[in-house]
Every structure is written in structure tokens, then in C-alpha cells.
Write a protein that holds these residues in place. Sequence first.
Motif, short mmCIF file in Angstrom:
data_model
loop_
_atom_site.label_atom_id
_atom_site.label_comp_id
_atom_site.label_asym_id
_atom_site.label_seq_id
_atom_site.Cartn_x
_atom_site.Cartn_y
_atom_site.Cartn_z
N ASN A 51 -14.14 59.30 -67.52
CA ASN A 51 -14.66 57.95 -67.30
C ASN A 51 -16.03 57.74 -67.90
O ASN A 51 -16.45 56.61 -68.14
CB ASN A 51 -14.72 57.65 -65.80
CG ASN A 51 -13.34 57.43 -65.24
OD1 ASN A 51 -12.39 57.19 -65.99
ND2 ASN A 51 -13.20 57.50 -63.92
N ARG A 52 -16.73 58.84 -68.14
CA ARG A 52 -18.06 58.71 -68.73
C ARG A 52 -18.01 58.63 -70.24
O ARG A 52 -19.04 58.70 -70.91
CB ARG A 52 -18.93 59.91 -68.31
CG ARG A 52 -19.42 59.80 -66.90
CD ARG A 52 -20.06 61.11 -66.45
NE ARG A 52 -20.62 60.94 -65.13
CZ ARG A 52 -21.92 60.75 -64.86
NH1 ARG A 52 -22.79 60.78 -65.83
NH2 ARG A 52 -22.32 60.57 -63.63
N TYR A 98 -16.36 60.76 -72.33
CA TYR A 98 -16.21 62.01 -73.08
C TYR A 98 -14.78 62.17 -73.56
O TYR A 98 -13.83 61.72 -72.93
CB TYR A 98 -16.52 63.22 -72.19
CG TYR A 98 -17.98 63.39 -71.86
CD1 TYR A 98 -18.51 62.85 -70.68
CD2 TYR A 98 -18.83 64.10 -72.70
CE1 TYR A 98 -19.85 63.03 -70.37
CE2 TYR A 98 -20.16 64.27 -72.40
CZ TYR A 98 -20.67 63.73 -71.23
OH TYR A 98 -22.00 63.89 -70.93
N VAL A 151 -22.12 64.41 -62.00
CA VAL A 151 -20.66 64.31 -62.18
C VAL A 151 -19.96 64.84 -60.93
O VAL A 151 -19.01 64.23 -60.43
CB VAL A 151 -20.22 65.10 -63.43
CG1 VAL A 151 -18.71 65.18 -63.50
CG2 VAL A 151 -20.77 64.45 -64.68
N GLN A 161 -19.32 62.59 -58.02
CA GLN A 161 -18.22 61.62 -58.05
C GLN A 161 -16.88 62.25 -57.72
O GLN A 161 -15.85 61.59 -57.81
CB GLN A 161 -18.14 60.99 -59.45
CG GLN A 161 -19.40 60.21 -59.79
CD GLN A 161 -19.36 59.71 -61.22
OE1 GLN A 161 -19.04 60.46 -62.14
NE2 GLN A 161 -19.68 58.44 -61.39
#
Lengths: 280, 159, 389
Positions: free
Chosen positions: C26-27, C29, C211, C214
Motif C-alpha cells: 500500500n505504500r 513498493y 509499517v 499497521q
Amino acid sequence: MMVSLSDPMAPSPFRVQRVRKETYDTFTLELDPPHSAANGFSFAPGQFNMVYVPGVGEAPISISGDPDKPQTLIHTVRSVGTVTQKICAPGPGTVLGVRGPFGSSWPVEEAVGSDVVIVCGGIGLAPLRPALYYLMAHREKYGRVVLLYGARTPEDLLYKDELPKWRGHFDLQVEVTVDSASSGWRGNVDVVTTLIPGARFDPESTVAMVCGPEVMMRFTLIELERRGVPAENTFISMERNMKCAVGFCGHCQFGPTFICKDGPVFRFDKIQPIFATREI
Amino acid sequence: MAAESLERILGEHPFFGGMQEPYLQLFVDCASNVRFGAGEVIFRVGEEANTFYLIRHGRVALETSAPERGSAVIQTLGDGDVLGWSWLVAPFRWRFDARAMDPVRAIALDGRCLRGRSEEDHDLGYELMKRCAQVMEQRLQATRLQLLDVYGGGVRSKR
Amino acid sequence: MRKLSQGGLAVLERDQLQWLLQAVGNRGYQVLGPTVRDRAVVFDDVTSLSDLPAGWTDEQDGGTYRLKKRADGALFGYASGPTAAKKFLHPSVVRLWRAKAGGNSFHIEEGPEGSTKLAFIGVRSCDLHAIAVQDKVFLNGKYSDPIYKARREDAFVVAVNCGQAGGTCFCVSMNTGPKATFGFDLALTEVLEDERHYFVMEVGTRLGAEVLDQVPHKAASAEEKAAAERIVARTAGQMGRTMDTKDIKELLYRNYENPRWEDVAKRCLTCGNCTMVCPTCFCTTVEDVTDLTGEHVERWRKLDSCFTMDFSYIHGGSVRSSTRARYRQWMTHKLATWIDQFGTLGCVGCGRCIAWCPVAIDITEEAGAIRRIEKELTERRTTHGRRKP
């Protein structure tokens, strides 16, 4: 500097102004730096560029011009492969790519106050000519300056019109010899190493700069040692396969050194053991 | 020229460096001054080799002639060089032509005389052999480098 | 729970790892992890836990690599595949620039290809060291490699501590594992117990902690921490090979003419497999290409190997034309000259070269042999010297 630190693999365009034939397979090119280079192309004697023929490839070529005259970039190139063949036969106004300057340089600063003896063979004079120009321009800083130059035959001599001019200097000893000649030749016939015993320099206070085929350098180093020039005062220029010239491709490794960044000019005592090792 | 001068000249010449007095006199007895004009032939290939020369001044070209190459110079010698050693090694015949390139002043030494004396006096022979061996060694190394043809290029290039 | 700081330990149940993959994805990557393909474990895009090699392990030895099914469902139960992060950080084929040529000039239009930021899931300690070694090659000198830099700067690394030693591993003697001690955002140790399959996760960086925040997790208990440590200690005791690195640089510098080189040259095929699987080998070549019109020219960079015949070619011939010279170059570079060049050894003890060599040449064996033979030769010489007159 014509290398972008952020992208050292991108060449800049240089226009060929003039091509001069030195021998049947060796040519000297005069190139103009791009307009963006306000101060021309600065380099130190002994350094080299990667010269690019668009679409064909690159070759590492020593810079052969005068370091005090950066407005023109000069390369003496021998046609030995696909790329150099194209470099040697450019059409009028051709643009070649240039990346550089790369590598270490001849110790013209460290040699101040000493005698300097330059021994070169074949195309080995090309990377030494900038050092000679520098020594001549700053002549008062040095003791005796000697140039010993050997080539295969008289036809293979580089810079044929400059050699007599250098010889004409009262403060320069210039000895030229060829390996073989027809009887019309009035100069010396013998290998360049035979010029060393008679050259006028003081071995205890001399910096020697040597460039040429590896075998010729090996024989030369023995003669210099015989005359008493220490290995710490002897400098040679080495050559290896190069692809990137910035220490990443790994091709130019010579023992622990990268010829593109630790060389091509080396102080001989530092690489003496690797130099003596076969196939390294 | 007076014999004392010859002795001095020989004594100063690098070839005789370290040579002891009685032998030096012997060489002086076998020595004479010679001159060659520019272009003059000093010896020709095939001739009997009975003399060798210490070049005092001027240059000499060692040449050979081959049908496809014409006349080729294989070595030039100059001031202080020793010209010739075939006089010391059988069959005592010159293998090359020697031609003076400039006016040449040299000292000629009677090789045949020295050969004879060396047979009688082995110490003398040893002194001669020692010095000639050095000349030959230097020539051999230089010739090897010449043979390696390191500069490449030309029609004989590997590529 | 409160966000963990560097060094803090958390625990995730097996299925919760999926959240981690999603959080990273989701970031933005490109998430890369081990997958099974062509009967090997290779790093490739992973989106879900089902992409991982669950229940697979590898059997490795000299010249041997095969996958085998495990009795359990471990996700990281293999040791190492032929490639890891190098494939992405130092791509084997990459365009350096493209230019327009014509009218007797050329003009560079576009520089190196860019890349999405990369996340690596499941990097072993040896490979972390290999990345650090390549950092020194590409980022520490006068020039830095823009391609490596772009991909390396933003990389997110989830390391994994090995649950068992691979058949050719020797990280312990190289001081490069099995525990990941640096170079990661998060590091996990997989624990399989009778009724439970979980991960103990160590936080390496602030980004790693963000990270992890989350992802549903708990703080690790003392027992869970101990379980993870036991596993790593057990792995450390399973090494089948060692490399004696004592004075290895000086040893190789003294032994350029050791007869062992002739011996290995008889076996080596100069196939270059070792250089392809080695996570630190970096040599490349450059290719200038053009289209038929000559108006579009490009420069490409490709991975190369010092074992190829023309690697060291200069007009007239190659400097290292014999197999002996080429093998010697590779090994002395890896274990000796690398130290003078970059301040570290080039070898990280991953053992890939041993497994992927078709004739099973073993770098640990060769190094040991050179040491032994040098000793024998020296003793022989000294004995001769002491003979009575």
C-alpha cells in the motif's frame, strides 16, 4: 570537468576540427569542446578520456595535448579495432562523444627540482607528450630533462615535425631510435633501452616516466634500475580493458588496483609485485 | 700518434676498464689509429674477421642486404662502442657489412694477433673473453627485445 | 499498542504476515519475495502469502540444488535461491541512456531507467552483508552508480533469520550470519511449534516500526523471544563448511603461483555460474547500439563475468587467457584484493557458488588447500635446508 558526477556514463559532444596523419595507422585528432565548456577541457598529463563514436562504441584514449592549452582537446589514436578505426576516419565536422578526464597523472609536480627522464616506445609517446609540454613550459623548475623515444621504423615515429623542434632546444636531450631501418635512415638503429646508459641525468635525483608496450617497459625498468634510479622515482602507465572508466565494470583490474582510477600512471614500487606476475 | 697516447686512450675506454698494466701494454702493441670517411665500408659480410674497433668518434651502421628488403640497418654504433666480435669466435668471418655513416675515428686492434697471444696466455684470453661476453650479452638482450617486435603494427601485425 | 522502537520485538501469527505484505504494498513498493519457479526459489513479485514457498525446502551441496517438500508448512523453510536482491538492485540488463544522433552530432534525450521503490521480503543475513558490500562498491567512491543508488535508497528490507543452515552455507565462519544484525527495517524469525506457527519480528528502523504499526501484532513474550533465539543458535551450529579467513588477504597475495591453481583449472569450466549467483559479483559490460537508421542510439549495461575469454582483452589478446588465470582472478578478488579495494571481504558465506558450480568447486576447500599446500611447500624447503652437509 566533462564528467557529470551524477551520471558519469553520459558523454558530451566534441566536434572534430582537424585530423593529422602521424603514421599509416595512427592519427592525431583536434577536437573542440562544446560551447557550454567555457574554460575548455582541463586535464592533467597522463589522464585519458573515453571517446565515443555514436552508435558504435567507446575506447579509452590518452589525452595528448598541452595541459596549458585547454581550448583544444587533442587525441593521438591508433586504429586497432572497430571503434578506433571509426575514430581515425571521421568525416568533416564529425562529432564524437567524450567522457573524462579519468585516471591518475604523471608526477610533474613531485618532479620539481629533479632531473626528468622520459622513456617511451611506439604510441607510448602520446600519453607522455602532455608531460613534456608541461616540463618545457615550466623548464626552470627542473634539472636535466631527457626524452628517449623508440619506434619500430622511421615511418612509425609520431610527431615527426615536432621531434626535431624538441631536439633543437638547448635545454633538452632528445634521443630517437628505431628497431630497424633501411640504409637511407641517418639516425640510430637499436632498441630504446640502449639509449639509457648514455643519457645525461643523475640517477640519484631523477624522476623517470615510462610508457610503451609492457615488454618494452619491463626491459626499460631493468636498465633504469641498472643505472641506479630507484623504483620509488619511476612511474609507468598501464593499460587494460575498460568499459566504464569509473571503477564499476571491473574490467580494468590489475591486482588490487583499478587502472581507471588508481592508474593508469603508477609509481613503480607500488605495483612491482603485480607487474612481475604473469596473466594478472 | 705516440704509443703513450694510445695507452691513455685505451686505458680510458670502457671496454678496457679494470684491465691490468701488463695486458694493457699488450693491447697497445696490437692497436693503431684508423679513420674512415663518411660512407666508407669498414668490413663486408663474409670477409675474414681479424680486426676489431673501438669507436672513438662517429657512427657506424651494421647492415645486411636481402633481395626483398634491399639494404637494412640492424644496428648503429657510436662513440665508445665496440665494433665486432666475430674475430674472437670461429669461423672468424664477418656476418654483416659495417659502413661508416659519418667520418669515423677509431682504434683498430689486431684480432689475429690477440687470438694468438690468448692461446699462449690464458689469463689474457680470460680478460678478453670476459669483456666480449659482456658486449655479447648486452647485444643478445637488445636483440631479443628487437625480435619481440613489441610496437606491433605494420604488415606483419597479428590482426 | 505503542509503536515499538528500534530493537523492539513483536509477534505475528502466520496469517497476520499477509497484512505486512499489504501494508508494504500500500505504500507503493514493488514487493519482492521468494517464490517457487522453474524448480528453484527465486525472488519475484509477491502479493499474498500463497506466493511464498510454503512447505518447500532446498537440498544443496557441491554442484547440487533441488527443492524438496517439507513435513511442515514453513514459509521460509529454504536456505537460498540462485539470486536475491542483486537481481533488482544491480539489474543484469539496463539501459544507461538513449540519444538522438544525426546531422553529425548526438544528443542524449533520456538517462537511466528509473524504478519503483522496492521492498524485499525474506532477505537472509548473508545477503544483507552482500548488499552492504555492494553499497561500498557503488556508493562510496568518487563516482556513484545512479542506477544502484536509485534502487537502493528507497529499498525496504524485511530480513529473515535462517531456521536451518543450507547445505553449502558457511556464514558463521565469515561472521555474516545466521542472525541478521543490521541493514533491515524489520527482521523476522519463523517459529513452528506443534499448534502454533508464528513470527518473532525485530524492528530495525523507524520506518520498519511505522509499517509494523499497521499490522496486527503483539509484543513478544520472553518465551517467544527465547524460542526465536534457540532457532538461530541451532542454525549456527549446523554449518557444514568453514572458511578460515585468518590473514586470508596476505595468504592469497603470497600464493599467486601456488600449484593449487593448476589443479582447480583442470576442473573449472569457466562457465561463470559462480559469478552469476554470487550476491556481490558486480562486473558489467557496456554495449552501444543503434537502429538501422542510425538516428537512435542507446547505451546498455549488462552483467558480465571475469571468466569470459575476452573480459581482459586488449589489442592483440587477452591478459588472462588461461583458465588458471581466470579462476585465480575471481577467487583472489573475492577474498583478497576486494579488501584493499573496498575494506571488506567480497565473500559473504552464502555458499551459492558451491551449489551452482557444475563441477562442485568449493571456495572454502580451495582456500584451505592453498593454505595447506603453502605450509607443505614451506616445510619441505626448510627441511631441505637443514640437511647435513
